[in-house]
Structure formats: C-alpha cells, structure tokens
Design an enzyme around this catalytic site. Sequence first.
Site, short mmCIF file in Angstrom:
data_model
loop_
_atom_site.label_atom_id
_atom_site.label_comp_id
_atom_site.label_asym_id
_atom_site.label_seq_id
_atom_site.Cartn_x
_atom_site.Cartn_y
_atom_site.Cartn_z
N PRO A 237 0.82 -1.23 0.00
CA PRO A 237 0.00 0.00 0.00
C PRO A 237 0.84 1.26 0.00
CG PRO A 237 -0.42 -1.33 1.98
CD PRO A 237 0.61 -2.06 1.19
N GLU B 93 1.81 -8.52 8.24
CA GLU B 93 2.06 -7.07 8.33
C GLU B 93 2.98 -6.58 7.22
OE1 GLU B 93 0.55 -4.85 10.19
OE2 GLU B 93 -0.63 -6.54 10.93
N ARG C 212 -3.74 -8.49 -21.38
CA ARG C 212 -4.70 -8.06 -22.41
C ARG C 212 -4.10 -7.07 -23.40
NH1 ARG C 212 -7.64 -3.63 -21.70
NH2 ARG C 212 -9.63 -4.42 -22.45
N ASP D 44 -9.93 1.79 -25.24
CA ASP D 44 -10.21 1.76 -23.81
C ASP D 44 -9.88 3.08 -23.14
OD1 ASP D 44 -11.13 -0.81 -23.75
OD2 ASP D 44 -9.17 -1.69 -23.33
N1 SAH Z 1 1.02 -3.35 7.32
C1 SAH Z 1 0.87 -3.02 5.95
C2 SAH Z 1 -0.25 -3.82 5.28
C3 SAH Z 1 0.07 -5.25 5.12
S1 SAH Z 1 -1.18 -6.05 4.23
C4 SAH Z 1 0.53 -1.54 5.85
O1 SAH Z 1 -0.28 -1.07 6.62
O2 SAH Z 1 1.06 -0.87 4.95
C5 SAH Z 1 -0.35 -7.51 3.66
C6 SAH Z 1 0.16 -7.48 2.24
O3 SAH Z 1 -0.89 -7.24 1.34
C7 SAH Z 1 1.19 -6.42 1.94
O4 SAH Z 1 2.48 -6.81 2.31
C8 SAH Z 1 1.06 -6.26 0.43
O5 SAH Z 1 1.84 -7.20 -0.28
C9 SAH Z 1 -0.41 -6.57 0.19
N2 SAH Z 1 -1.21 -5.35 0.03
C10 SAH Z 1 -2.05 -4.80 0.93
N3 SAH Z 1 -2.63 -3.69 0.45
C11 SAH Z 1 -2.15 -3.52 -0.79
C12 SAH Z 1 -2.36 -2.52 -1.80
N4 SAH Z 1 -3.17 -1.50 -1.63
N5 SAH Z 1 -1.71 -2.66 -2.96
C13 SAH Z 1 -0.85 -3.68 -3.17
N6 SAH Z 1 -0.61 -4.64 -2.25
C14 SAH Z 1 -1.24 -4.57 -1.07
#
Ligand code: SAH
Length: 264
Positions: A95, A122, A160, A175
Amino acid sequence: MRFDVITLFPELFAPFLSAGINRRAFETGAVELKLWQLRDYADGTYRRVDDRPFGGGPGMVMLAEPLEKCLLAIRQDRVLKNPLEKPVPVVLFSPIGQALNHDGVEKWSQSDGAILICGRYEGLDQRFIDTHVDAQVSLGDFVLSGGEIAAIALLDAVARLQPGVLNDEGSHQMDSFNPALDGLLDCGHFTRPEVWKGITVPPVLMSGHHAEIAKWRRQQSLVLTQKSRPDLIASARLAGKLSPQDEYFLMSLGASGLVESKSN
Ligand code: SAH
C-alpha cells in the site's frame, strides 16, 4: 516476457490463468508466468516464513531469509533459461507503493517481465525490502490481506495488451486512459435488444452513419471525462490531443461543464 511470482498462495492464481480472454496470453506463452511457493525456501520442520515483530505490536512479519533464498532461486532459473537476459526488477506489492495506472501497465507490458512479491501479514522485513526491492506498487489507497490480488490485477492488465490476446485487435486502443489515443475515459456501450425496459439505444448508434457515430462517441467520452475526471481533460489538452471541435463542444457544455447523460 516472463513474470515470476513469490507467494504463499500459488493456488489463488490457477482460476485466473485458465479462464477468460487472458488465458490465451498464458497458454501461448506470450506472458510466461512461474509461481514460486515461498514456504519451499523456509527451513525447519514447520517451514516458518514469518515471525513476531521486534518492538512488539500486532501481527507477524515475513522473514527475510526465505524471501532471499527464493529470489536467488528465481534469478538462477531465469539465467539458465535465458543466459542473455538482463536481471529484471523486483517488484513488491504494497500500500505504500506507487499506485498502478495505465502508464505503469504499459511499461510492464513492453518489458522482459519482473519478479513480483506478494506480501502477507504485516508485510516484509524492511531489510529485505531495502536490499532487494526495486519498486513498490500499490493497487490503491486501501489495505488488502495479501499481494496476490494486486499481482493478478497487474498480470491481467499486462496480458490483455499483448498482441492477439483480445479478439478484436483494436479494442484496447479504444479503452479508457489510453494516452496513444487521448487518455480520456471510454464512452458507454449498448447492445441488443434495441429497447430494454422501455429504454431505447441512442438513435445515432442505429443510423449506420459511421462519422456521426464516431462524433457521438467522442462527445460522450468528453462529457463523461469532464464530469468524472476533469484532470484527464486537462492532460489531453496539454498533450495537444483535443481538437478545435472538442474544445468547442466542451465549451458548449456550459458553465457547469456537464450535460447529464444517464447512459454514462
Ligand atoms: N502493514 C501493511 C499492510 C500489510 S497487508 C501496511 O499497513 O502498509 C499484507 C500485504 O498485502 C502487503 O504486504 C502487500 O503485499 C499486500 N497489500 C495490501 N494492500 C495492498 C495494496 N493497496 N496494494 C498492493 N498490495 C497490497
């Protein structure tokens, strides 16, 4: 192009690889995909891939060691298969990464591929990220429970765009977001029946008049983009992708900038 995915849940990818239009990209090898079970690179009877965070707090953190072992195995495998290939980037879904958009997808669709890491819990030990990760990619401002859905989203969008994957070669050109065209949003689409629940298809689409249809679609696209994503209108203008007719039409939309269109 070849993508390698490090994941604790390779089985999540199977339905996606065998269904829908993108199946062709993976079956023909246009996009080669290799899934790597991270647990296979963990030691001990329990093959641990995670541990508690130093400093306390909730959740678990993915161990650096199995991740690195898996990554090195992938690098080795790629060199064996293609000795001339330059090392591809390591991408972590997170994220905190840069949000995925059309430009990003297009860049990956013209690349040699990448090594994609799907986080869980996490997230990963920061030392692994600092040592090995070249780019972090986010699906948006929300938190998923794992990176697999983000990896599938990227692979789907890349697949795609490969030649011959969509039935109609030109269809992705039309698109939304395609900067080669204008970067505007796509217009609404209609199909049979001509009248559904008393709602008719816009008559121009039934006229057989190609120039009028193209003009109508262009205007719908402008209306919709002006309404939901005025930033894309501004970018198209800057890039010189709006014709004098487009500008005239946008002006005619009036001060509100909007012509209500229920079909959009
Ligand atoms: N503690 C982290 C969230 C971990 S969620 C934080 O708050 O930033 C677990 C995993 O899900 C992450 O390591 C990532 O690989 C994936 N993930 C979660 N949200 C994501 C998002 N918005 N985009 C891409 N990958 C995501």
